[in-house]
Design a protein around this motif. Structure first.
Motif, PDB file in Angstrom:
ATOM      1  N   ALA A 188       0.849  -1.198   0.000  1.00  0.00           N
ATOM      2  CA  ALA A 188       0.000   0.000   0.000  1.00  0.00           C
ATOM      3  C   ALA A 188       0.884   1.248   0.000  1.00  0.00           C
ATOM      4  CB  ALA A 188      -0.925  -0.002   1.207  1.00  0.00           C
ATOM      5  N   GLY A 189       0.635   2.138  -0.945  1.00  0.00           N
ATOM      6  CA  GLY A 189       1.418   3.366  -1.033  1.00  0.00           C
ATOM      7  C   GLY A 189       2.794   3.186  -1.621  1.00  0.00           C
ATOM      8  N   LYS A 190       3.066   2.021  -2.199  1.00  0.00           N
ATOM      9  CA  LYS A 190       4.377   1.738  -2.805  1.00  0.00           C
ATOM     10  C   LYS A 190       4.183   1.253  -4.245  1.00  0.00           C
ATOM     11  CE  LYS A 190       5.987   0.117   1.681  1.00  0.00           C
ATOM     12  NZ  LYS A 190       6.413  -1.068   2.441  1.00  0.00           N
ATOM     13  N   PRO A 191       3.636   2.096  -5.118  1.00  0.00           N
ATOM     14  CA  PRO A 191       3.358   1.647  -6.484  1.00  0.00           C
ATOM     15  C   PRO A 191       4.626   1.222  -7.216  1.00  0.00           C
ATOM     16  CG  PRO A 191       3.136   4.033  -6.315  1.00  0.00           C
ATOM     17  CD  PRO A 191       3.335   3.510  -4.927  1.00  0.00           C
ATOM     18  N   GLY A 192       4.496   0.148  -7.964  1.00  0.00           N
ATOM     19  CA  GLY A 192       5.611  -0.336  -8.773  1.00  0.00           C
ATOM     20  C   GLY A 192       6.629  -1.173  -8.024  1.00  0.00           C
ATOM     21  N   GLN A 193       6.462  -1.347  -6.733  1.00  0.00           N
ATOM     22  CA  GLN A 193       7.442  -2.117  -5.967  1.00  0.00           C
ATOM     23  C   GLN A 193       7.067  -3.591  -5.899  1.00  0.00           C
ATOM     24  OE1 GLN A 193       8.887  -0.673  -2.244  1.00  0.00           O
ATOM     25  NE2 GLN A 193       8.885   1.459  -2.894  1.00  0.00           N
ATOM     26  N   ASP A 194       8.076  -4.427  -5.942  1.00  0.00           N
ATOM     27  CA  ASP A 194       7.930  -5.877  -5.762  1.00  0.00           C
ATOM     28  C   ASP A 194       9.154  -6.349  -4.989  1.00  0.00           C
ATOM     29  OD1 ASP A 194       7.457  -8.585  -5.845  1.00  0.00           O
ATOM     30  OD2 ASP A 194       7.476  -8.746  -8.028  1.00  0.00           O
ATOM     31  N   PRO A 195       9.177  -6.062  -3.680  1.00  0.00           N
ATOM     32  CA  PRO A 195      10.357  -6.410  -2.878  1.00  0.00           C
ATOM     33  C   PRO A 195      10.640  -7.911  -2.928  1.00  0.00           C
ATOM     34  CG  PRO A 195       8.820  -5.039  -1.626  1.00  0.00           C
ATOM     35  CD  PRO A 195       8.129  -5.451  -2.880  1.00  0.00           C
ATOM     36  N   SER A 196      11.901  -8.256  -3.044  1.00  0.00           N
ATOM     37  CA  SER A 196      12.286  -9.663  -3.195  1.00  0.00           C
ATOM     38  C   SER A 196      11.913 -10.505  -1.983  1.00  0.00           C
ATOM     39  CB  SER A 196      13.788  -9.782  -3.473  1.00  0.00           C
ATOM     40  OG  SER A 196      14.540  -9.259  -2.395  1.00  0.00           O
ATOM     41  N   GLU A 197      11.774  -9.900  -0.807  1.00  0.00           N
ATOM     42  CA  GLU A 197      11.443 -10.695   0.377  1.00  0.00           C
ATOM     43  C   GLU A 197       9.980 -11.128   0.401  1.00  0.00           C
ATOM     44  OE1 GLU A 197      11.020  -6.391   1.856  1.00  0.00           O
ATOM     45  OE2 GLU A 197      12.481  -7.480   0.651  1.00  0.00           O
ATOM     46  N   ILE A 198       9.133 -10.508  -0.395  1.00  0.00           N
ATOM     47  CA  ILE A 198       7.734 -10.946  -0.482  1.00  0.00           C
ATOM     48  C   ILE A 198       7.692 -12.186  -1.368  1.00  0.00           C
ATOM     49  CG2 ILE A 198       5.429 -10.393  -1.339  1.00  0.00           C
ATOM     50  CD1 ILE A 198       5.839  -7.553  -0.374  1.00  0.00           C
ATOM     51  N   VAL A 199       7.403 -13.336  -0.742  1.00  0.00           N
ATOM     52  CA  VAL A 199       7.413 -14.616  -1.458  1.00  0.00           C
ATOM     53  C   VAL A 199       6.094 -15.373  -1.357  1.00  0.00           C
ATOM     54  CG1 VAL A 199       9.930 -14.894  -1.342  1.00  0.00           C
ATOM     55  CG2 VAL A 199       8.490 -15.848   0.486  1.00  0.00           C
ATOM     56  N   ILE A 200       5.078 -14.763  -0.770  1.00  0.00           N
ATOM     57  CA  ILE A 200       3.775 -15.427  -0.691  1.00  0.00           C
ATOM     58  C   ILE A 200       3.240 -15.701  -2.097  1.00  0.00           C
ATOM     59  CG2 ILE A 200       2.394 -13.316  -0.557  1.00  0.00           C
ATOM     60  CD1 ILE A 200       1.645 -16.318   1.642  1.00  0.00           C
ATOM     61  N   ASP A 201       3.629 -14.858  -3.059  1.00  0.00           N
ATOM     62  CA  ASP A 201       3.231 -15.062  -4.448  1.00  0.00           C
ATOM     63  C   ASP A 201       3.886 -16.311  -5.026  1.00  0.00           C
ATOM     64  OD1 ASP A 201       5.590 -13.497  -4.074  1.00  0.00           O
ATOM     65  OD2 ASP A 201       5.496 -12.734  -6.125  1.00  0.00           O
ATOM     66  N   GLU A 202       5.130 -16.561  -4.659  1.00  0.00           N
ATOM     67  CA  GLU A 202       5.798 -17.786  -5.089  1.00  0.00           C
ATOM     68  C   GLU A 202       5.135 -19.025  -4.481  1.00  0.00           C
ATOM     69  OE1 GLU A 202       7.716 -15.060  -4.653  1.00  0.00           O
ATOM     70  OE2 GLU A 202       8.879 -15.005  -6.514  1.00  0.00           O
ATOM     71  N   VAL A 203       4.710 -18.910  -3.240  1.00  0.00           N
ATOM     72  CA  VAL A 203       4.038 -20.035  -2.587  1.00  0.00           C
ATOM     73  C   VAL A 203       2.758 -20.383  -3.336  1.00  0.00           C
ATOM     74  CG1 VAL A 203       2.976 -20.881  -0.461  1.00  0.00           C
ATOM     75  CG2 VAL A 203       5.066 -19.490  -0.342  1.00  0.00           C
TER      76      VAL A 203
END
Length: 165
Positions: free
Chosen positions: A64-79
């Protein structure tokens, strides 16, 4: 640490280095195999739907409030994507009546490798979803990668069985 943070980094898997996405996918395979063993395809399917919904929620909160970001530590999408890829062989084994404690390694290895390939390469719909630049795009690109990996896993399985026959 907030619940959305804990879930988005999949209980710390996203903090591992190098290649946190690969670590997240590996953790997803491990948990996915346990879910398959406990409740076979039906449990893995329910868990996949749940983790996908949780992933959308967690990504939206964390980005939220961070448009365009995809931090590498966010891995729930990989799961979520990795579990989609695992659903394909899991369904096949369940459908033919294989016991839940049996998930032959070519199935999960192929699902893992193909998922990582499509997640990194980002062909076609995977890349289009990634280009959205929003929290939902973070999730959607991995869902497409999981779908492509699952189909690819079954194509390789069919080819392998043709060679064996």
């Amino acid at each position: 640490m907030t619940a959305s943070r804990i879930l988005s980094i999949f209980f710390g898997a996203g903090l591992l280095r190098p290649a946190p996405g690969t670590w997240g996918s590996a953790a997803a395979v491990g948990v996915g195999l346990i879910l398959h063993r406990i409740g076979h395809f039906p449990l893995l399917a329910v868990a996949t739907v749940a983790i996908t919904a949780i992933g959308f929620w967690a990504c939206r909160r964390e980005l939220a409030g961070k448009p365009g970001q995809d931090p590498s530590e966010i891995v729930i999408d990989e799961v979520a994507g990795q579990w989609i890829a695992l659903l394909f062989p899991s369904f096949g084994f369940w459908y033919i009546g294989l016991e839940s404690n049996n998930f032959p390694y070519p199935g999960w290895v192929a699902a893992f490798l193909l998922f990582r390939l499509f997640d990194v390469w980002k062909p076609w719909l995977v890349g289009r979803a990634d280009a959205r630049g929003d929290a939902d795009g973070v999730m959607i690109d991995d869902l497409w990668a999981g779908l492509f990996a699952g189909v690819g896993t079954m194509v390789f399985a069919a080819l392998a069985h043709l060679v064996i026959m």
